[in-house]
Design a protein around this motif. Structure first.
Motif, PDB file in Angstrom:
ATOM      1  N   ASP A  91       0.825  -1.211   0.000  1.00 12.73           N
ATOM      2  CA  ASP A  91       0.000   0.000   0.000  1.00 12.73           C
ATOM      3  C   ASP A  91       0.861   1.263   0.000  1.00 12.73           C
ATOM      4  O   ASP A  91       0.388   2.350   0.358  1.00 12.73           O
ATOM      5  CB  ASP A  91      -0.944   0.000   1.201  1.00 12.73           C
ATOM      6  CG  ASP A  91      -0.203  -0.103   2.533  1.00 12.73           C
ATOM      7  OD1 ASP A  91       1.045  -0.108   2.512  1.00 12.73           O
ATOM      8  OD2 ASP A  91      -0.864  -0.179   3.589  1.00 12.73           O
ATOM      9  N   SER A  92       2.174   1.124  -0.340  1.00  6.37           N
ATOM     10  CA  SER A  92       3.135   2.220  -0.506  1.00  6.37           C
ATOM     11  C   SER A  92       3.608   2.829   0.811  1.00  6.37           C
ATOM     12  O   SER A  92       4.274   3.874   0.797  1.00  6.37           O
ATOM     13  CB  SER A  92       2.554   3.334  -1.398  1.00  6.37           C
ATOM     14  OG  SER A  92       2.282   2.825  -2.686  1.00  6.37           O
ATOM     15  N   ARG A  93       3.280   2.216   1.932  1.00 10.91           N
ATOM     16  CA  ARG A  93       3.832   2.688   3.206  1.00 10.91           C
ATOM     17  C   ARG A  93       5.307   2.292   3.278  1.00 10.91           C
ATOM     18  O   ARG A  93       5.688   1.185   2.918  1.00 10.91           O
ATOM     19  CB  ARG A  93       3.095   2.068   4.392  1.00 10.91           C
ATOM     20  CG  ARG A  93       1.696   2.607   4.632  1.00 10.91           C
ATOM     21  CD  ARG A  93       1.046   1.904   5.828  1.00 10.91           C
ATOM     22  NE  ARG A  93       0.870   0.482   5.580  1.00 10.91           N
ATOM     23  CZ  ARG A  93       1.419  -0.479   6.310  1.00 10.91           C
ATOM     24  NH1 ARG A  93       2.202  -0.180   7.350  1.00 10.91           N
ATOM     25  NH2 ARG A  93       1.197  -1.760   6.026  1.00 10.91           N
ATOM     26  N   HIS A  94       6.114   3.221   3.784  1.00  4.76           N
ATOM     27  CA  HIS A  94       7.541   2.946   3.973  1.00  4.76           C
ATOM     28  C   HIS A  94       7.819   2.742   5.457  1.00  4.76           C
ATOM     29  O   HIS A  94       7.229   3.407   6.317  1.00  4.76           O
ATOM     30  CB  HIS A  94       8.401   4.098   3.447  1.00  4.76           C
ATOM     31  CG  HIS A  94       9.857   3.960   3.805  1.00  4.76           C
ATOM     32  ND1 HIS A  94      10.416   4.554   4.910  1.00  4.76           N
ATOM     33  CD2 HIS A  94      10.851   3.266   3.207  1.00  4.76           C
ATOM     34  CE1 HIS A  94      11.695   4.239   4.970  1.00  4.76           C
ATOM     35  NE2 HIS A  94      11.991   3.465   3.951  1.00  4.76           N
ATOM     36  N   ALA A  95       8.720   1.814   5.755  1.00  5.41           N
ATOM     37  CA  ALA A  95       9.075   1.565   7.147  1.00  5.41           C
ATOM     38  C   ALA A  95      10.482   0.985   7.213  1.00  5.41           C
ATOM     39  O   ALA A  95      11.015   0.481   6.218  1.00  5.41           O
ATOM     40  CB  ALA A  95       8.077   0.611   7.803  1.00  5.41           C
TER      41      ALA A  95
END
Length: 356
Positions: A91-95
């Motif tokens: 979902d394009s979240r970066h972590a």
């Protein structure tokens, strides 16, 4: 180990599902065969979109080193860690995540137990803490340098002023000598700040002979009721090091411990072989461990985080360069030095990799 006959597989699954750490089980092809609830929450995917899926398909991007995991965890059965991997979820979240893997053998098959957790908040906290410590260290460095430089500069200025008015040749010679002496003092300070400028002259030798030399030298300086305990591993083979430089490192640490034990105490020098030493950013490797510990008051928390910075000391007459130089010398051996301290105990661990 489970010794309760009523312990059901359903309860075991409930325990795994309620772990706060995200846990997956991957087969030898890196296909997901099990995932707990924390994994689903972290990835933002339900079980149907997780199970039987290739690991790579769960992300838009990741920097998790699967080749290293395959080599060490799957093939060699060695635990693997990767502390700061970048991931971009579907979902394009970066972590940033910390990853730990372990080999599991079951029913004739090999699996990888994959544990991971998001570390963004921890990293931000560490960065803020490091910035604060670096700021304090920089201030202490500047103050220390200013103090060290101010005195010889004052002497040089005073001697130069005298030269303007002095006509007696003997007095002029004395002023010139004073200027040279103070200039040499400044040059020595700069040289010490730059650290050792000679490459180590390595050869194979017995580490315990070097440590015995340190023990003899430290005994000569021992004016307090301090006992020196030697706990050597006689099976350690010869190591490829610069004996003189390693002696300098260990002697510096031992003398620091002696100065801390103002009311007496005990210093222990221990050697061991560490078969799976993990240096940050490098693969596990067999290393020689030299541990110097004491039962003194411990290191002041105000300097603990910046202990190896130059000009950092809590001694009134200390230069704050000893541990900084020690770290440089160990780094020249591709080694690593770390310190752990609390009230009643301080230990320095020196890791020196064995030559291939």
């Amino acid at each position: 180990m489970i010794n309760n006959k009523n312990f059901s597989p359903e309860l075991l699954d409930a325990i795994w599902q309620n772990q706060t750490t995200a846990i997956m089980l991957l087969d030898k092809n890196f296909t997901v065969v099990y995932a707990n609830t924390s994994t689903s929450e972290l990835l933002g995917l339900g079980n149907k979109r997780l199970l039987d899926q290739p690991f790579d398909s769960l992300f838009n991007y990741h920097s998790i080193d699967l080749q290293r995991i395959e080599q060490y965890s799957l093939v060699e059965g060695v635990d693997c860690q990767q502390h700061r991997a970048d991931v971009v979820f579907s979902d394009s979240r970066h972590a940033k995540v910390a990853v730990s893997t372990r080999q599991i053998k079951f029913d004739g098959s090999l699996y990888i137990l994959f544990e991971w957790r998001q570390t963004d908040d921890e990293i931000k906290h560490d960065q803020a803490s490091n910035q604060m410590h670096q700021y304090q260290a920089a201030r202490n460095l500047i103050r220390g340098l200013a103090h060290e430089i101010k005195n010889p500069l004052g002497g040089i200025r005073g001697a130069a002023q005298l030269l303007q008015y002095e006509v007696d040749q003997q007095e002029r010679d004395q002023c010139a000598e004073l200027i040279i002496e103070q200039a040499d003092r400044l040059r020595e300070l700069v040289d010490r700040l730059l650290g050792p400028n000679q490459l180590p002259q390595k050869s194979y030798g017995n580490i315990h002979q070097s440590l015995e030399s340190v023990a003899r030298l430290s005994t000569l300086d021992n004016c307090s009721n301090i006992s020196l305990v030697k706990d050597y591993d006689p099976s350690i083979p010869d190591v490829y090091i610069d004996q003189g430089k390693i002696q300098q490192v260990v002697l510096n640490i031992v003398r620091n411990a002696q100065q801390a034990l103002v009311d007496g105490g005990e210093i222990t020098i221990k050697t061991r072989i560490n078969h799976q030493h993990r240096r940050p950013g490098k693969a596990p490797k067999k290393a020689l461990l030299i541990q110097i510990s004491d039962n003194g008051p411990g290191i002041d928390p105000s300097v603990r985080e910046t202990l190896f910075y130059p000009m950092i000391t809590n001694k009134e007459d200390g230069s704050g360069l000893g541990l900084s130089i020690a770290q440089t010398l160990i780094d020249q051996h591709d080694g690593y030095i770390e310190c752990d301290s609390w009230p009643g105990h301080t230990e320095f661990n020196i890791y020196l990799p064995f030559a291939d």
